[in-house]
Design a protein around this motif. Structure first.
Motif, PDB file in Angstrom:
ATOM      1  N   ILE A  18      44.739  55.618  49.090  1.00 39.33           N
ATOM      2  CA  ILE A  18      45.575  54.478  48.501  1.00 39.33           C
ATOM      3  C   ILE A  18      46.484  53.907  49.612  1.00 39.33           C
ATOM      4  N   LEU A  19      46.962  54.801  50.371  1.00 35.60           N
ATOM      5  CA  LEU A  19      47.997  54.369  51.411  1.00 35.60           C
ATOM      6  C   LEU A  19      47.171  54.113  52.558  1.00 35.60           C
ATOM      7  N   GLY A  20      46.216  54.827  52.827  1.00 33.14           N
ATOM      8  CA  GLY A  20      45.140  54.363  54.062  1.00 33.14           C
ATOM      9  C   GLY A  20      44.786  52.895  53.866  1.00 33.14           C
ATOM     10  N   ALA A  21      44.500  52.584  52.532  1.00 33.99           N
ATOM     11  CA  ALA A  21      43.743  51.432  52.316  1.00 33.99           C
ATOM     12  C   ALA A  21      44.781  50.340  52.015  1.00 33.99           C
ATOM     13  N   ALA A  22      45.855  50.575  52.144  1.00 39.80           N
ATOM     14  CA  ALA A  22      47.063  49.527  51.692  1.00 39.80           C
ATOM     15  C   ALA A  22      46.719  48.100  52.283  1.00 39.80           C
ATOM     16  N   PRO A  23      46.688  47.558  53.488  1.00 39.60           N
ATOM     17  CA  PRO A  23      46.341  46.584  53.836  1.00 39.60           C
ATOM     18  C   PRO A  23      45.180  45.698  53.095  1.00 39.60           C
ATOM     19  N   ALA A  24      44.057  46.490  52.971  1.00 37.56           N
ATOM     20  CA  ALA A  24      42.976  46.206  52.141  1.00 37.56           C
ATOM     21  C   ALA A  24      43.136  45.929  50.656  1.00 37.56           C
ATOM     22  N   LEU A  25      44.100  46.716  50.186  1.00 41.75           N
ATOM     23  CA  LEU A  25      44.357  46.380  48.827  1.00 41.75           C
ATOM     24  C   LEU A  25      45.357  45.196  48.616  1.00 41.75           C
ATOM     25  N   ALA A  26      46.078  45.030  49.537  1.00 41.08           N
ATOM     26  CA  ALA A  26      46.985  43.717  49.643  1.00 41.08           C
ATOM     27  C   ALA A  26      46.294  42.818  49.887  1.00 41.08           C
ATOM     28  N   ALA A  27      45.220  42.728  50.590  1.00 42.77           N
ATOM     29  CA  ALA A  27      44.364  41.398  51.079  1.00 42.77           C
ATOM     30  C   ALA A  27      43.625  41.295  49.491  1.00 42.77           C
ATOM     31  N   LEU A  28      43.239  42.134  48.975  1.00 47.77           N
ATOM     32  CA  LEU A  28      42.539  41.873  47.637  1.00 47.77           C
ATOM     33  C   LEU A  28      43.399  41.261  46.603  1.00 47.77           C
ATOM     34  N   ALA A  29      44.573  41.876  46.495  1.00 48.47           N
ATOM     35  CA  ALA A  29      45.286  41.385  45.569  1.00 48.47           C
ATOM     36  C   ALA A  29      46.077  39.886  45.793  1.00 48.47           C
ATOM     37  N   LEU A  30      46.171  39.486  47.000  1.00 47.41           N
ATOM     38  CA  LEU A  30      46.642  38.443  47.319  1.00 47.41           C
ATOM     39  C   LEU A  30      45.613  37.153  47.944  1.00 47.41           C
ATOM     40  N   LEU A  31      44.659  37.443  48.270  1.00 45.19           N
ATOM     41  CA  LEU A  31      43.670  36.474  48.722  1.00 45.19           C
ATOM     42  C   LEU A  31      42.436  36.032  47.810  1.00 45.19           C
ATOM     43  N   ILE A  32      42.402  36.983  46.640  1.00 48.87           N
ATOM     44  CA  ILE A  32      41.376  36.576  45.716  1.00 48.87           C
ATOM     45  C   ILE A  32      41.974  36.049  44.517  1.00 48.87           C
ATOM     46  N   SER A  33      41.652  34.861  43.979  1.00 48.78           N
ATOM     47  CA  SER A  33      42.050  34.268  42.943  1.00 48.78           C
ATOM     48  C   SER A  33      41.747  35.055  41.504  1.00 48.78           C
ATOM     49  N   TRP A  34      43.006  35.210  41.071  1.00 46.91           N
ATOM     50  CA  TRP A  34      42.797  36.373  39.828  1.00 46.91           C
ATOM     51  C   TRP A  34      43.169  35.277  38.487  1.00 46.91           C
ATOM     52  N   GLN A  35      43.271  34.404  38.613  1.00 43.78           N
ATOM     53  CA  GLN A  35      43.896  33.085  37.592  1.00 43.78           C
ATOM     54  C   GLN A  35      42.677  33.152  36.465  1.00 43.78           C
ATOM     55  N   HIS A  36      41.341  33.382  36.955  1.00 42.67           N
ATOM     56  CA  HIS A  36      40.460  33.472  36.079  1.00 42.67           C
ATOM     57  C   HIS A  36      39.434  34.746  36.353  1.00 42.67           C
ATOM     58  N   ILE A  37      39.051  35.539  35.584  1.00 40.91           N
ATOM     59  CA  ILE A  37      38.405  36.638  35.793  1.00 40.91           C
ATOM     60  C   ILE A  37      36.914  36.184  35.823  1.00 40.91           C
ATOM     61  N   HIS A  38      36.362  36.516  37.055  1.00 43.32           N
ATOM     62  CA  HIS A  38      34.835  35.944  37.139  1.00 43.32           C
ATOM     63  C   HIS A  38      34.090  37.176  37.512  1.00 43.32           C
ATOM     64  N   LEU A  39      32.924  37.341  37.697  1.00 43.37           N
ATOM     65  CA  LEU A  39      31.962  38.268  37.843  1.00 43.37           C
ATOM     66  C   LEU A  39      32.319  38.922  39.239  1.00 43.37           C
ATOM     67  N   SER A  40      32.645  37.884  40.221  1.00 40.15           N
ATOM     68  CA  SER A  40      33.129  38.383  41.691  1.00 40.15           C
ATOM     69  C   SER A  40      34.305  39.234  41.607  1.00 40.15           C
ATOM     70  N   ASN A  41      35.095  39.091  40.792  1.00 43.39           N
ATOM     71  CA  ASN A  41      36.535  39.885  40.720  1.00 43.39           C
ATOM     72  C   ASN A  41      36.049  41.437  40.184  1.00 43.39           C
ATOM     73  N   ILE A  42      35.235  41.176  38.865  1.00 45.79           N
ATOM     74  CA  ILE A  42      34.870  42.444  38.509  1.00 45.79           C
ATOM     75  C   ILE A  42      34.213  43.386  39.714  1.00 45.79           C
ATOM     76  N   ILE A  43      33.376  42.876  40.330  1.00 44.71           N
ATOM     77  CA  ILE A  43      32.504  43.440  41.243  1.00 44.71           C
ATOM     78  C   ILE A  43      33.465  43.955  42.560  1.00 44.71           C
ATOM     79  N   ALA A  44      34.572  43.123  42.995  1.00 39.62           N
ATOM     80  CA  ALA A  44      35.233  43.421  43.755  1.00 39.62           C
ATOM     81  C   ALA A  44      36.261  44.667  43.622  1.00 39.62           C
ATOM     82  N   THR A  45      36.763  44.341  42.036  1.00 42.77           N
ATOM     83  CA  THR A  45      37.542  45.769  41.712  1.00 42.77           C
ATOM     84  C   THR A  45      36.703  46.988  41.577  1.00 42.77           C
ATOM     85  N   THR A  46      35.795  46.842  41.036  1.00 40.10           N
ATOM     86  CA  THR A  46      34.887  48.186  40.925  1.00 40.10           C
ATOM     87  C   THR A  46      34.381  48.736  42.162  1.00 40.10           C
TER      88      THR A  46
END
Length: 252
Positions: A18-46
């Protein structure tokens, strides 16, 4: 997620991933819209969760890979070198008791001081067997919390150090992606300025790079290895306790 992993795997393998992937996690959390859960969000999280599990296994493999090199620089595995008569980390009289006790358990004679001086490798083979026996009999985290804690600490630092250059490379990739996004000056579909979010990712990336560059070091792994080796040897005292108790009862 965590129910498939034991406490050691979570703290010594998954956390470094998790620490090694921290920048990628931050990018996922900040650069992807989470206002509405779409299939792309589910796929990205999985996909991210699967990658974290894969990265945790990869971190362990890299940690195991660098381990022999670290031990070589230390003069051997600490649980072996600290048993040597030339090492003064633990007092000689205590180690003499421990050697005698474990020798009876593994059915091997204790090398004498003269034998050890003449052939250290033969004595080290005995000390390696002692360490193996101790690790086998101290796996209960509730009975040996100090050994478990130091083992987790060592595993965490070793695996994180093994992952160091992979983590820094991932950091550079994320920064490059963020730089490309800033170059085009686009905005998210939520209407929130991408510059602010990308700047936050940059901040995480800088902190992440500094942590892996200056904190995740070979010396920190060596320090933790020594602590674990010392605690493992000292656990012999607790393993001897039942024998002492039985002897007292027999005497009464």
């Amino acid at each position: 997620m965590f129910k498939f992993l034991d406490a050691y795997s979570i703290r010594a393998r998954l956390f470094p991933a998790i620490l090694g992937a921290a920048p990628a996690l931050a990018a996922l959390a900040l650069l992807i819209s989470w206002q509405h859960i779409h299939l792309s969000n589910i796929i990205a999280t999985t996909t991210l969760l699967v990658l974290l599990f894969a990265l945790s296994d990869f971190a362990r493999k890299l940690g195991v890979y660098v381990e022999p090199k670290i031990y070589a620089e230390m003069g051997g595995k600490p649980s072996v070198t600290m048993f040597r008569r030339s090492d003064k980390t633990i007092e000689d009289s205590t180690k003499d008791r421990y050697r005698t006790f474990i020798a009876g358990k593994i059915n091997q004679p204790v090398p004498s001081s003269r034998q050890e001086s003449a052939n250290q490798s033969v004595a080290d083979a005995f000390y390696e067997a002692c360490g193996t026996w101790l690790r086998t009999h101290t796996r209960d985290a509730k009975k040996f919390p100090l050994v478990f804690g130091e083992n987790v600490g060592y595993g965490f630092r070793r695996n994180q150090f093994g992952l160091k250059w992979v983590a820094l490379a991932l950091n550079l990739i994320v920064v490059a992606i963020c730089a490309a996004l800033l170059w085009y000056r686009t905005t998210l579909d939520m209407g929130i300025d991408l510059t602010t979010r990308t700047t936050l990712v940059f901040v995480v990336a800088v902190i992440h790079a500094a942590y892996f560059a200056f904190v995740v070091t070979k010396n920190s792994v060596k320090e933790s290895a020594r602590k674990y080796g010392r605690e493992l040897i000292l656990s012999t005292e607790a393993l001897m306790a039942p024998a002492h108790t039985s002897a007292k009862k027999a005497g009464h």
